[in-house]
Design a protein around this motif. Structure first.
Motif, PDB file in Angstrom:
ATOM      1  N   VAL A  38       0.849  -1.196   0.000  1.00 38.25           N
ATOM      2  CA  VAL A  38       0.000   0.000   0.000  1.00 38.25           C
ATOM      3  C   VAL A  38       0.883   1.242   0.000  1.00 38.25           C
ATOM      4  N   GLY A  39       0.501   2.216  -0.804  1.00 42.23           N
ATOM      5  CA  GLY A  39       1.272   3.452  -0.891  1.00 42.23           C
ATOM      6  C   GLY A  39       1.712   3.730  -2.313  1.00 42.23           C
ATOM      7  N   ALA A  40       2.637   4.677  -2.462  1.00 44.88           N
ATOM      8  CA  ALA A  40       3.133   5.057  -3.786  1.00 44.88           C
ATOM      9  C   ALA A  40       3.808   3.873  -4.467  1.00 44.88           C
ATOM     10  N   LEU A  41       3.540   3.739  -5.760  1.00 46.27           N
ATOM     11  CA  LEU A  41       4.110   2.638  -6.543  1.00 46.27           C
ATOM     12  C   LEU A  41       5.096   3.181  -7.569  1.00 46.27           C
ATOM     13  N   LYS A  42       6.143   2.421  -7.801  1.00 51.57           N
ATOM     14  CA  LYS A  42       7.092   2.797  -8.841  1.00 51.57           C
ATOM     15  C   LYS A  42       6.473   2.544 -10.215  1.00 51.57           C
ATOM     16  N   ARG A  43       6.883   3.364 -11.153  1.00 48.99           N
ATOM     17  CA  ARG A  43       6.319   3.274 -12.498  1.00 48.99           C
ATOM     18  C   ARG A  43       6.556   1.896 -13.112  1.00 48.99           C
ATOM     19  N   LYS A  44       7.725   1.339 -12.858  1.00 45.68           N
ATOM     20  CA  LYS A  44       8.060   0.030 -13.402  1.00 45.68           C
ATOM     21  C   LYS A  44       7.103  -1.041 -12.904  1.00 45.68           C
ATOM     22  N   ALA A  45       6.701  -0.929 -11.631  1.00 42.63           N
ATOM     23  CA  ALA A  45       5.780  -1.919 -11.054  1.00 42.63           C
ATOM     24  C   ALA A  45       4.411  -1.842 -11.717  1.00 42.63           C
ATOM     25  N   VAL A  46       3.967  -0.635 -12.025  1.00 42.59           N
ATOM     26  CA  VAL A  46       2.662  -0.458 -12.666  1.00 42.59           C
ATOM     27  C   VAL A  46       2.733  -0.851 -14.144  1.00 42.59           C
ATOM     28  N   ASP A  47       3.840  -0.506 -14.810  1.00 40.80           N
ATOM     29  CA  ASP A  47       3.994  -0.874 -16.213  1.00 40.80           C
ATOM     30  C   ASP A  47       3.895  -2.383 -16.410  1.00 40.80           C
ATOM     31  N   HIS A  48       4.261  -3.135 -15.390  1.00 34.10           N
ATOM     32  CA  HIS A  48       4.184  -4.593 -15.466  1.00 34.10           C
ATOM     33  C   HIS A  48       2.748  -5.054 -15.756  1.00 34.10           C
ATOM     34  N   ILE A  49       1.769  -4.332 -15.208  1.00 41.93           N
ATOM     35  CA  ILE A  49       0.361  -4.679 -15.425  1.00 41.93           C
ATOM     36  C   ILE A  49       0.015  -4.606 -16.904  1.00 41.93           C
ATOM     37  N   PHE A  50       0.567  -3.591 -17.572  1.00 39.67           N
ATOM     38  CA  PHE A  50       0.229  -3.366 -18.975  1.00 39.67           C
ATOM     39  C   PHE A  50       1.140  -4.148 -19.919  1.00 39.67           C
ATOM     40  N   LYS A  51       2.433  -4.157 -19.645  1.00 37.60           N
ATOM     41  CA  LYS A  51       3.359  -4.845 -20.542  1.00 37.60           C
ATOM     42  C   LYS A  51       3.146  -6.352 -20.543  1.00 37.60           C
ATOM     43  N   LYS A  52       2.711  -6.891 -19.427  1.00 37.60           N
ATOM     44  CA  LYS A  52       2.413  -8.324 -19.361  1.00 37.60           C
ATOM     45  C   LYS A  52       0.947  -8.601 -19.689  1.00 37.60           C
ATOM     46  N   ASN A  53       0.223  -7.522 -20.052  1.00 43.94           N
ATOM     47  CA  ASN A  53      -1.189  -7.619 -20.439  1.00 43.94           C
ATOM     48  C   ASN A  53      -2.029  -8.338 -19.384  1.00 43.94           C
ATOM     49  N   LEU A  54      -1.776  -7.983 -18.120  1.00 45.74           N
ATOM     50  CA  LEU A  54      -2.529  -8.616 -17.043  1.00 45.74           C
ATOM     51  C   LEU A  54      -3.994  -8.195 -17.041  1.00 45.74           C
ATOM     52  N   LEU A  55      -4.294  -7.025 -17.594  1.00 42.14           N
ATOM     53  CA  LEU A  55      -5.690  -6.569 -17.624  1.00 42.14           C
ATOM     54  C   LEU A  55      -6.567  -7.557 -18.391  1.00 42.14           C
ATOM     55  N   LYS A  56      -6.004  -8.162 -19.428  1.00 39.61           N
ATOM     56  CA  LYS A  56      -6.770  -9.095 -20.260  1.00 39.61           C
ATOM     57  C   LYS A  56      -7.165 -10.351 -19.490  1.00 39.61           C
ATOM     58  N   SER A  57      -6.370 -10.699 -18.469  1.00 40.14           N
ATOM     59  CA  SER A  57      -6.647 -11.923 -17.717  1.00 40.14           C
ATOM     60  C   SER A  57      -7.975 -11.844 -16.965  1.00 40.14           C
ATOM     61  N   ASN A  58      -8.518 -10.644 -16.850  1.00 43.90           N
ATOM     62  CA  ASN A  58      -9.767 -10.446 -16.113  1.00 43.90           C
ATOM     63  C   ASN A  58     -10.966 -10.243 -17.037  1.00 43.90           C
ATOM     64  N   ASP A  59     -10.740 -10.276 -18.349  1.00 44.58           N
ATOM     65  CA  ASP A  59     -11.793  -9.921 -19.309  1.00 44.58           C
ATOM     66  C   ASP A  59     -13.044 -10.779 -19.185  1.00 44.58           C
ATOM     67  N   LYS A  60     -12.881 -12.078 -19.052  1.00 45.98           N
ATOM     68  CA  LYS A  60     -14.038 -12.974 -19.073  1.00 45.98           C
ATOM     69  C   LYS A  60     -14.938 -12.823 -17.846  1.00 45.98           C
ATOM     70  N   ALA A  61     -14.428 -12.140 -16.823  1.00 48.60           N
ATOM     71  CA  ALA A  61     -15.232 -11.946 -15.617  1.00 48.60           C
ATOM     72  C   ALA A  61     -16.030 -10.643 -15.651  1.00 48.60           C
ATOM     73  N   ALA A  62     -15.883  -9.854 -16.712  1.00 50.10           N
ATOM     74  CA  ALA A  62     -16.591  -8.573 -16.804  1.00 50.10           C
ATOM     75  C   ALA A  62     -18.084  -8.789 -17.004  1.00 50.10           C
ATOM     76  N   LYS A  63     -18.878  -8.101 -16.218  1.00 52.12           N
ATOM     77  CA  LYS A  63     -20.332  -8.176 -16.325  1.00 52.12           C
ATOM     78  C   LYS A  63     -20.930  -6.952 -17.020  1.00 52.12           C
ATOM     79  N   SER A  64     -20.233  -5.811 -16.919  1.00 51.34           N
ATOM     80  CA  SER A  64     -20.697  -4.577 -17.562  1.00 51.34           C
ATOM     81  C   SER A  64     -19.481  -3.805 -18.059  1.00 51.34           C
ATOM     82  N   SER A  65     -19.604  -3.206 -19.237  1.00 52.34           N
ATOM     83  CA  SER A  65     -18.514  -2.404 -19.790  1.00 52.34           C
ATOM     84  C   SER A  65     -19.074  -1.291 -20.656  1.00 52.34           C
TER      85      SER A  65
END
Length: 428
Positions: A38-65
């Motif tokens: 919890v707290g401030a995050l380094k840019r590299k740590a956040v970029d990992h979410i996008f560069k590894k395309n982790l957002l896509k891993s949650n796509d099938k659970a979306a109920k509304s968009s």
């Protein structure tokens, strides 16, 4: 023998039992978020979410968009001498959105809205410095798609209605023998991981491209990312290409002599026309930005990506006595105003607390106050909203009566969000 390199069996057992494996949720994105402090995050740590395309891993659970795009490309922003077809394709002002919602009883509803002011050559008049070439009247439509398993006929149904009108030429019905695998794709099609990931990359790439091309503008960049106490993550990036601060009093308050081309000659002020802009300064910049709010379950509940926009702020100098210093020392008692302020003046004006927002100009509301972008200038902005919360059941009685619709016609009829043509291709 070096006994220090040999750990007793009891010690090894203690070490292994004292370090239990980190619990996992089965969702790579949520697991990764849980691993962050919890707290401030380094840019590299956040970029990992996008560069590894982790957002896509949650796509099938979306109920509304919901995905919305607003765009303004005026005629004056295009190169001269292009074919009319190129202007017709690109010059426009539009606001488009589409949404997806899946209910607990596996009924899917999609919706789109579109308001587009197309290119209109007749609006371009000679002598207009910045003609927008935009039609006065928009083309407006809405559409609704309903997709469900018709159990009575054991069919997969897709019904699209344009402007709430069954007889509209764009309204259609399509169906095929029910297929569990095909339908599973439909009821898990609400994610936007790829789109949101690409939006971040596009904002950063576009900012870098323009910053390199327009090196005469001041580059300012800010970034922040925080993991909040509730486990959510807030991400904000702003990349600005800033014009030099200039005097509104000079540029907008004075009349100037004309040069040989009939344009204002800013080296030859003629007379002061108004005092409405006295002690005011203009901060104008081109902005590229994104912000995403990711909830603890890994959904981007609020997202915005600005690929290009102008942003203007008009400020008042709270130290009014400084206003006399923007004049050159001349024998002319009125003095000659500066168009471009020197660095020392800009630095002095930008002292924290010195420049304050202007609420009213000449008795009228400041049109640039609290705006997120300049509406009359080029802009291209996307908005995203996703949720994994249940929508409950949808009443089957509210589904459209497909018997009154014409049959789908080849690739012309695509519907909204879930592409009807791709859904019912023969290859499936």
């Amino acid at each position: 023998m070096n006994n220090k390199k040999i750990a007793p069996i009891a010690m090894l057992t203690l070490l292994l039992t004292a370090c239990p494996a980190t619990p996992t949720t089965g969702n790579p994105l949520v697991d990764y978020m849980n691993s962050l402090e919890v707290g401030a995050l380094k840019r590299k740590a956040v970029d990992h979410i996008f560069k590894k395309n982790l957002l896509k891993s949650n796509d099938k659970a979306a109920k509304s968009s919901t995905y919305r795009e607003i765009l303004f490309t005026p005629y004056w922003s295009m190169s001269e001498g292009l074919e009319e077809s190129e202007y017709a394709e690109n010059v426009k002002k539009s606001d488009r959105s589409r949404s997806y919602k899946v209910y607990d009883n596996n009924i899917v509803l999609c919706h789109d809205d579109s308001t587009v002011y197309p290119y209109d050559k007749s609006t371009i008049t000679e002598g207009d410095d910045m003609p927008d070439g935009i039609a006065k009247d928009p083309v407006v439509y809405s559409g609704d798609a309903s997709i469900w398993h018709d159990e009575a006929e054991d069919q997969l149904r897709y019904v699209y209605t344009r402007n709430n009108d069954v007889s509209n030429k764009y309204s259609f019905e399509a169906h095929a023998d029910f297929d569990d695998y095909l339908f599973d794709d439909v009821i898990h099609d609400g994610g936007m991981g790829d789109i949101i990931t690409q939006s971040k990359e596009d904002v950063e790439d576009t900012f870098s491209m323009y910053a390199g091309a327009w090196g005469d503008m001041t580059r300012k960049e800010t970034y922040s990312a925080v993991k909040n106490e509730d486990g959510s993550i807030s991400i904000d990036f702003v990349g600005d290409l800033c014009m030099d601060l200039y005097s509104a009093e000079f540029l907008w308050g004075w009349e100037f002599e004309k040069d040989i081309d009939g344009e204002d000659d800013y080296e030859r002020p003629k007379k002061k026309e108004t005092s409405d802009f006295d002690n005011m300064y203009v901060d104008r910049r081109i902005r590229f930005s994104y912000n995403y709010q990711i909830d603890p379950k890994g959904f981007v509940t609020s997202g915005r990506a600005c690929y290009f926009s102008y942003l203007t702020r008009i400020y008042f100098d709270s130290l009014q006595e400084f206003s006399g210093n923007i004049y050159h020392e001349t024998k002319n008692p009125e003095g000659i105003l500066k168009r471009d302020l020197d660095k020392s003046t800009i630095d002095a004006l930008q002292t924290p607390g010195r420049l304050v927002d202007v609420e009213y100009i000449g008795g009228k509301k400041n049109p640039y106050l609290n705006t997120e972008f300049d509406d009359g200038m080029i802009y291209n902005i996307d908005y995203f909203n996703c949720s994994g919360e249940s929508n409950g059941d949808y009443s089957p009685e509210l589904l459209p009566d497909y018997s009154g619709y014409r049959a789908q016609f080849d690739m012309v009829d695509t519907g909204v969000w879930v592409d009807a043509y791709e859904l019912f291709m023969e290859e499936h």
